[in-house]
Scaffold this motif. Structure first.
Motif, mmCIF file in Angstrom:
data_model
loop_
_atom_site.group_PDB
_atom_site.id
_atom_site.type_symbol
_atom_site.label_atom_id
_atom_site.label_comp_id
_atom_site.label_asym_id
_atom_site.label_seq_id
_atom_site.Cartn_x
_atom_site.Cartn_y
_atom_site.Cartn_z
ATOM 1 N N ALA A 208 0.773 -1.091 -0.030
ATOM 2 C CA ALA A 208 0.039 -0.063 0.141
ATOM 3 C C ALA A 208 0.731 0.998 -0.108
ATOM 4 C CB ALA A 208 -1.073 0.063 1.159
ATOM 5 N N GLY A 209 2.129 1.090 0.578
ATOM 6 C CA GLY A 209 3.072 2.270 0.568
ATOM 7 C C GLY A 209 3.994 2.281 -0.446
ATOM 8 N N PHE A 210 3.830 1.236 -1.363
ATOM 9 C CA PHE A 210 4.795 1.412 -2.456
ATOM 10 C C PHE A 210 4.619 2.241 -3.625
ATOM 11 C CE2 PHE A 210 6.219 -0.065 -6.687
ATOM 12 C CZ PHE A 210 7.280 -0.741 -6.282
ATOM 13 N N PRO A 211 5.443 3.073 -3.942
ATOM 14 C CA PRO A 211 6.932 2.945 -3.707
ATOM 15 C C PRO A 211 7.385 4.145 -2.578
ATOM 16 C CG PRO A 211 7.160 3.876 -5.529
ATOM 17 C CD PRO A 211 5.649 3.754 -5.438
ATOM 18 N N ASP A 212 8.472 3.953 -1.794
ATOM 19 C CA ASP A 212 8.573 5.040 -1.003
ATOM 20 C C ASP A 212 10.124 5.437 -0.923
ATOM 21 O OD1 ASP A 212 10.068 2.909 0.305
ATOM 22 O OD2 ASP A 212 8.856 2.943 2.093
ATOM 23 N N HIS A 213 10.714 4.824 -1.997
ATOM 24 C CA HIS A 213 12.036 5.395 -2.290
ATOM 25 C C HIS A 213 12.203 5.007 -3.881
ATOM 26 C CE1 HIS A 213 12.794 1.397 -0.838
ATOM 27 N NE2 HIS A 213 13.855 1.353 -1.704
ATOM 28 N N ALA A 214 13.403 5.170 -4.331
ATOM 29 C CA ALA A 214 13.599 4.987 -5.863
ATOM 30 C C ALA A 214 13.398 3.476 -6.295
ATOM 31 C CB ALA A 214 15.089 5.595 -6.285
ATOM 32 N N VAL A 215 12.896 3.634 -7.394
ATOM 33 C CA VAL A 215 13.020 2.243 -8.199
ATOM 34 C C VAL A 215 14.121 2.098 -9.360
ATOM 35 C CG1 VAL A 215 11.512 0.591 -9.702
ATOM 36 C CG2 VAL A 215 10.498 1.739 -7.690
ATOM 37 N N THR A 216 14.713 1.019 -9.428
ATOM 38 C CA THR A 216 15.663 0.798 -10.356
ATOM 39 C C THR A 216 15.246 -0.109 -11.283
ATOM 40 O OG1 THR A 216 17.452 1.072 -8.606
ATOM 41 C CG2 THR A 216 18.186 -0.030 -10.706
ATOM 42 N N ILE A 217 15.753 0.247 -12.454
ATOM 43 C CA ILE A 217 15.285 -0.635 -13.938
ATOM 44 C C ILE A 217 16.724 -0.924 -14.329
ATOM 45 C CG2 ILE A 217 14.586 -0.452 -16.249
ATOM 46 C CD1 ILE A 217 12.313 1.008 -15.820
ATOM 47 N N THR A 218 16.962 -2.356 -14.437
ATOM 48 C CA THR A 218 18.179 -2.690 -14.795
ATOM 49 C C THR A 218 18.132 -3.129 -16.279
ATOM 50 O OG1 THR A 218 18.558 -3.956 -12.378
ATOM 51 C CG2 THR A 218 20.161 -4.650 -14.382
ATOM 52 N N VAL A 219 19.123 -2.488 -16.753
ATOM 53 C CA VAL A 219 19.451 -2.788 -18.509
ATOM 54 C C VAL A 219 20.520 -3.564 -18.712
ATOM 55 C CG1 VAL A 219 19.639 -1.456 -20.471
ATOM 56 C CG2 VAL A 219 18.010 -0.619 -18.590
ATOM 57 N N PRO A 220 20.329 -4.737 -19.373
ATOM 58 C CA PRO A 220 21.540 -5.577 -19.647
ATOM 59 C C PRO A 220 22.289 -5.141 -20.787
ATOM 60 C CG PRO A 220 19.422 -6.709 -20.269
ATOM 61 C CD PRO A 220 19.141 -5.181 -19.991
ATOM 62 N N PHE A 221 22.140 -3.960 -21.403
ATOM 63 C CA PHE A 221 23.075 -3.320 -22.519
ATOM 64 C C PHE A 221 23.746 -1.879 -22.113
ATOM 65 C CE2 PHE A 221 19.668 -6.348 -24.098
ATOM 66 C CZ PHE A 221 20.567 -7.454 -24.268
ATOM 67 N N ALA A 222 24.445 -1.580 -23.102
ATOM 68 C CA ALA A 222 25.089 -0.580 -22.916
ATOM 69 C C ALA A 222 24.500 0.868 -23.026
ATOM 70 C CB ALA A 222 26.341 -0.350 -23.848
ATOM 71 N N ALA A 223 24.661 1.795 -22.331
ATOM 72 C CA ALA A 223 24.031 2.996 -22.645
ATOM 73 C C ALA A 223 24.251 3.724 -24.056
ATOM 74 C CB ALA A 223 24.600 4.094 -21.413
ATOM 75 N N GLY A 224 22.793 4.319 -24.335
ATOM 76 C CA GLY A 224 22.872 4.806 -25.555
ATOM 77 C C GLY A 224 22.318 4.011 -26.580
ATOM 78 N N GLY A 225 22.172 2.747 -26.505
ATOM 79 C CA GLY A 225 21.647 1.438 -27.451
ATOM 80 C C GLY A 225 20.297 1.607 -27.189
ATOM 81 N N PRO A 226 19.508 0.936 -28.261
ATOM 82 C CA PRO A 226 17.937 1.126 -28.101
ATOM 83 C C PRO A 226 17.517 0.640 -26.857
ATOM 84 C CG PRO A 226 18.823 0.014 -30.144
ATOM 85 C CD PRO A 226 20.046 0.231 -29.274
ATOM 86 N N THR A 227 17.649 -0.479 -26.166
ATOM 87 C CA THR A 227 17.281 -1.075 -25.083
ATOM 88 C C THR A 227 17.222 0.221 -23.942
ATOM 89 O OG1 THR A 227 17.362 -3.221 -25.733
ATOM 90 C CG2 THR A 227 17.082 -2.838 -23.219
#
Length: 326
Positions: A26-45
């Motif tokens: 019910a209190g979700f979220p109360d701080h930052a959520v992290t999305i883990t991306v399995p590929f390098a920064a700047g790519g389509p994903t």
């Protein structure tokens, strides 16, 4: 009497667990959520993930940040999320490669379907069948005929195990009925550079990566692999070009670790659907030649069914190609 009190206390504790989980959800979220991306920064994903994260953050009222953890065809990042605390704060954004790893890798530290809670599909991007500028085929049927005639005398680029362009290349070879000589690059950009220079014959990659080169005439293009034509590209679909079995998309989906409370899963899924209605996201997806998932596809139930179908679909294709990770 002591034993009865102990049993009653244990029973009360067990009954309290769902209530505690509901209170936390019910209190979700109360701080930052992290999305883990399995590929390098700047790519389509990565780009898709950051756009979705921005939209989700508005809906959740907390920051949604992206963390890039690369390596091993996305399996390092997936393993980390599979083993994360199932509280909704650590998520995985993955593409079609998540389905293919179930067959490509003989041993994984997680189960592609059982270790994750699918939250919703996010996007679809067409693959394009492209060739060096002076490749002699006039259309897709000509490409297939050239493969049937020359086989492994022709070269086919891809950018690593489990990537969408490798899978598309497998499907191209399966459609033609002949194997090509694979040349592995560290990403799409160097593959396209060698394609433009005529050092590679054929490539199959996301329209996101090829559209500019196609429009400029620097590479030759034959078809898109979606059921519908792609706006802005004067190319037939593979079905229109006489190869209806040669259809696929580079899709992305968001996952939580298995065991994440249902209320949290639905909260996150609702945030995905809200993000996919954001004008900024829709505009950027258009620039990337990427379609947002429909509201139906961006649900846990649809995503789970779709993932199972994709795992089953790619298994025989990968097995026939015989390209596995060690």
């Amino acid at each position: 009497m002591l034993q009865r009190r102990t049993l009653l206390a244990a029973g009360s504790a067990l009954l309290a667990i769902p209530a505690l989980r509901s209170a936390r959800a019910a209190g979700f979220p109360d701080h930052a959520v992290t999305i883990t991306v399995p590929f390098a920064a700047g790519g389509p994903t990565d780009v898709v993930s950051r756009l979705v994260a921005e939209g989700m953050s508005k809906n959740l009222g907390q920051p949604v940040v992206v963390e890039n953890i690369t390596g091993a065809g996305g399996t390092i990042a997936a393993a980390r999320v599979a083993q994360a605390r199932p509280d909704g704060y650590t998520l995985l954004m993955h593409h079609i490669g998540h389905a293919s790893t179930a067959t490509l890798y003989r041993k994984l530290p997680y189960d592609v379907q059982e270790s994750f809670a699918p939250l919703g599909l996010v996007s679809d991007a067409a693959m394009t069948v492209v060739a060096r500028p002076d490749f002699p085929a006039a259309d897709l049927q000509g490409v297939l005929a050239a493969i049937q005639e020359k086989g492994d005398a022709l070269t086919l680029a891809h950018s690593g195990l489990g990537g969408a362009n490798q899978l598309c290349g497998m499907l191209l070879q399966r459609t033609a009925g002949k194997a090509l000589t694979s040349v592995v690059f560290r990403g799409s950009a160097p593959a396209i550079t060698d394609l433009m220079a005529g050092r590679i014959d054929l490539f199959c990659d996301q329209a996101t990566n090829t559209v500019g080169f196609i429009r400029d005439g620097r590479i030759k293009a034959y078809a898109v692999t979606l059921p519908e034509r792609v706006p802005g590209l004067d190319l037939p679909t593979t079905a229109e070009a006489g190869a209806p079995q040669f259809a696929m998309s580079t899709w992305h989906g968001l996952y939580a670790p298995r065991g994440t409370p249902p209320e949290v899963q639905e909260r996150l899924s609702a945030a995905i659907r809200a993000a996919l209605r954001e004008e900024r996201l829709l505009a950027r997806f258009g620039e990337l030649v990427t379609a947002p998932a429909s509201q139906e596809r961006a649900t846990p139930a649809y995503h789970a069914r779709f993932l199972a179908e994709e795992v089953a679909r790619w298994r025989p294709i990968i097995q026939d190609a015989g390209q596995y990770a060690d």
